[in-house]
Scaffold this motif. Structure first.
Motif, PDB file in Angstrom:
ATOM      1  N   PHE A  51      34.570  51.380  30.255  1.00 58.60           N
ATOM      2  CA  PHE A  51      33.192  51.794  30.424  1.00 58.60           C
ATOM      3  C   PHE A  51      32.223  50.844  29.784  1.00 58.60           C
ATOM      4  O   PHE A  51      32.488  50.267  28.751  1.00 58.60           O
ATOM      5  N   ALA A  52      31.050  50.745  30.363  1.00 59.45           N
ATOM      6  CA  ALA A  52      29.897  50.154  29.703  1.00 59.45           C
ATOM      7  C   ALA A  52      29.066  51.312  29.189  1.00 59.45           C
ATOM      8  O   ALA A  52      28.457  52.039  29.941  1.00 59.45           O
ATOM      9  N   MET A 112      30.841  62.290  39.159  1.00 57.80           N
ATOM     10  CA  MET A 112      29.848  63.099  38.453  1.00 57.80           C
ATOM     11  C   MET A 112      28.674  63.523  39.330  1.00 57.80           C
ATOM     12  O   MET A 112      27.904  64.413  38.957  1.00 57.80           O
ATOM     13  N   GLY A 113      28.490  62.867  40.470  1.00 51.05           N
ATOM     14  CA  GLY A 113      27.416  63.252  41.379  1.00 51.05           C
ATOM     15  C   GLY A 113      26.055  62.690  41.042  1.00 51.05           C
ATOM     16  O   GLY A 113      25.069  63.023  41.710  1.00 51.05           O
ATOM     17  N   ALA A 114      25.935  61.878  40.019  1.00 55.77           N
ATOM     18  CA  ALA A 114      24.650  61.293  39.623  1.00 55.77           C
ATOM     19  C   ALA A 114      24.904  59.927  39.006  1.00 55.77           C
ATOM     20  O   ALA A 114      26.024  59.601  38.609  1.00 55.77           O
ATOM     21  N   ASP A 115      23.851  59.108  38.939  1.00 56.89           N
ATOM     22  CA  ASP A 115      23.957  57.769  38.363  1.00 56.89           C
ATOM     23  C   ASP A 115      22.863  57.583  37.313  1.00 56.89           C
ATOM     24  O   ASP A 115      21.688  57.463  37.642  1.00 56.89           O
ATOM     25  N   PRO A 116      23.230  57.559  36.019  1.00 57.29           N
ATOM     26  CA  PRO A 116      22.230  57.447  34.959  1.00 57.29           C
ATOM     27  C   PRO A 116      21.807  56.022  34.638  1.00 57.29           C
ATOM     28  O   PRO A 116      20.946  55.809  33.782  1.00 57.29           O
ATOM     29  N   ALA A 117      22.401  55.021  35.293  1.00 53.69           N
ATOM     30  CA  ALA A 117      22.225  53.634  34.889  1.00 53.69           C
ATOM     31  C   ALA A 117      20.786  53.155  35.034  1.00 53.69           C
ATOM     32  O   ALA A 117      20.059  53.572  35.948  1.00 53.69           O
ATOM     33  N   GLN A 132      24.019  53.621  30.049  1.00 55.58           N
ATOM     34  CA  GLN A 132      23.247  54.790  29.622  1.00 55.58           C
ATOM     35  C   GLN A 132      24.100  56.060  29.712  1.00 55.58           C
ATOM     36  O   GLN A 132      23.639  57.119  30.121  1.00 55.58           O
ATOM     37  N   VAL A 133      25.366  55.916  29.334  1.00 57.55           N
ATOM     38  CA  VAL A 133      26.254  57.074  29.223  1.00 57.55           C
ATOM     39  C   VAL A 133      26.781  57.125  27.787  1.00 57.55           C
ATOM     40  O   VAL A 133      27.188  56.108  27.230  1.00 57.55           O
ATOM     41  N   SER A 134      26.747  58.295  27.209  1.00 57.95           N
ATOM     42  CA  SER A 134      27.214  58.467  25.836  1.00 57.95           C
ATOM     43  C   SER A 134      28.733  58.633  25.803  1.00 57.95           C
ATOM     44  O   SER A 134      29.379  58.793  26.848  1.00 57.95           O
ATOM     45  N   VAL A 163      31.253  60.188  28.716  1.00 53.53           N
ATOM     46  CA  VAL A 163      32.508  59.578  29.163  1.00 53.53           C
ATOM     47  C   VAL A 163      33.651  60.585  29.100  1.00 53.53           C
ATOM     48  O   VAL A 163      34.498  60.645  29.998  1.00 53.53           O
ATOM     49  N   GLN A 164      33.662  61.387  28.056  1.00 54.75           N
ATOM     50  CA  GLN A 164      34.723  62.400  27.940  1.00 54.75           C
ATOM     51  C   GLN A 164      34.657  63.411  29.087  1.00 54.75           C
ATOM     52  O   GLN A 164      35.692  63.855  29.593  1.00 54.75           O
TER      53      GLN A 164
END
Length: 426
Positions: free
Chosen positions: A5-6, A314-319, A330-332, A336-337
């Protein structure tokens, strides 16, 4: 097996033609009608031993590679064709765009680069800008008569900007390198080094970004000198500041590119082994050196998890830097868990998790020693070559272990993998 992950990420350059007696090499963007001048490698002396503190000391700078620089400042018409609006105070299609911050310029560059053309765009470095402005000579003349022929600066500007390219170019065919509007460059503002440097890129951080060249508003020739430095916070905009692009050809790709698809996750088998972790001369976070044994083989994601893969689960993109093939950011750690939990609920025969710190570093080193497992520029998108944004996974050279972008794209201190330990082996 591991996924990578980034977790957090953050963060143009156009150049063409040398005309100094060798003939002009020009290129044009078909959509935006942007012309560029090819700038050859070379050396110059930057800074002064006397004068303003911000220009001290004088030192030799070597530009080791050719690049292309915009023949003109970016116009309002070009800005509007990419961004859909015009923030300028002095309105005219062929005048330089102004009232754009350094951050705004980066947004413009990102959109250009998303077109996936033959070139990668960015801002020039401060050294590249000054080298091109000097055009093989000493510092550009700040004599009032010479300045009047080459620049809209002070009294001759009549209190406003003017159409680009209406003043005399420098020896390499670049217009308005002095006057009209100041021009943002890539670098943070900082003190100059004392000794000779090659391809300097300024400090890694700072409070202000540099701009050069003077503007229509400055009646003092000294402010339009090539070497005069100014700075401002990257989110600030002014009606005296615009920018010019630089560009470099994109590397040709031979054959099929192995890119991750929206749903398929590819993994690399990592054998058991040992390596030296830490360093004796590092800061407290890396001290001391100790031998680490990885007793069992595992699998690690060949690529960082992409935005397309994240969205599929996840159905969404927070990037922040959008692109299906770019790494998700921009994922904590908690986000990720949740991603891993949803993967594991699919019961596909594997158990997914993040790799341990030791597993990640062991795989990243791929049997190598030292700080970097190869040529950093060739393998990684990082501060010096990224243009202030992420890039698609697998767009850099593979490391020894078969991974791509195991360093770079996101700060390695903020990245982990997503690991699938205990994957059955045939």
């Amino acid at each position: 097996m591991f996924l990578r992950f980034a977790i957090l990420t953050v963060p143009l350059f156009l150049a063409t033609g040398y005309t100094g007696g060798q003939g002009a090499a020009r290129a044009e963007d078909a959509d935006l009608r942007m012309e560029f001048v090819s700038i050859p490698p070379g050396e110059f002396v930057r800074g002064l031993d006397t004068g303003a503190y911000r220009e001290k000391p004088a030192h030799r700078v070597r530009i080791s590679r050719s690049f292309e620089l915009g023949k003109y400042e970016v116009t309002q018409a070009q800005w509007e064709s990419v961004m859909g609006q015009n923030p300028s105070h002095f309105r005219a299609a062929d005048r330089p765009v102004e009232r754009v911050s350094w951050t705004d310029a980066q947004a413009f560059i990102r959109r250009l680069n998303e077109r996936q053309g033959s070139y990668a765009y960015r801002l020039p470095t401060e050294a590249e800008w000054e080298y091109a402005s000097r055009a093989g000579g000493a510092e550009a003349d700040d004599d009032a008569k010479a300045l009047d022929a080459a620049a809209w600066c002070g009294n001759n500007a009549l209190g406003q900007t003017h159409a680009v390219g209406t003043k005399k170019p420098n020896a390499w065919g670049l217009h308005d390198m002095q006057g009209n509007v100041w021009e943002w460059v890539q670098d943070w503002f900082g003190s100059y080094p004392a000794g000779e440097v090659t391809d300097p890129r300024g400090p890694a951080s700072g409070e202000g970004r540099v701009f050069h060249g003077g503007s229509w508003a400055h009646g003092y020739p000294s402010l339009c000198r090539t070497g005069y430095r100014n700075q401002a916070a990257p989110d600030k905009s002014y009606f005296v500041v615009g920018f010019r692009l630089a560009r470099t050809p994109r590397a040709p790709v031979a054959g099929k590119v192995d890119r991750p698809s929206a749903h398929e996750l590819k993994f690399v088998n990592i054998p058991a082994g040992r390596f030296a972790m830490g360093r004796e001369d590092g800061d407290g976070r890396e001290y001391p050196v100790r031998e680490v044994r990885i007793t069992r083989p595992f699998e690690l994601g060949k690529y960082e998890v992409t935005q397309a893969q994240w969205r599929a689960v996840m159905g969404a993109d927070p990037a922040a830097f959008k692109g299906a093939g770019r790494p998700v950011e921009q994922v904590s750690w908690d986000d990720v868990q949740r991603f891993i939990q949803k993967l594991n609920e699919r019961n596909d025969g594997y158990r997914y998790r993040l790799p341990s710190e030791a597993e990640w570093e062991y795989a990243c080193r791929a049997g190598s020693t030292g700080d970097f497992a190869g040529d950093l520029d060739a393998m990684a998108w990082y501060h010096n070559n990224s243009g202030g944004e992420t890039h698609p996974s697998a767009s850099r050279r593979r490391m020894h272990g078969g991974f791509t972008t195991c360093t770079g794209t996101c700060s390695s201190g903020w990245r982990t993998g997503t690991a699938l330990p205990g994957r059955p082996r045939g």
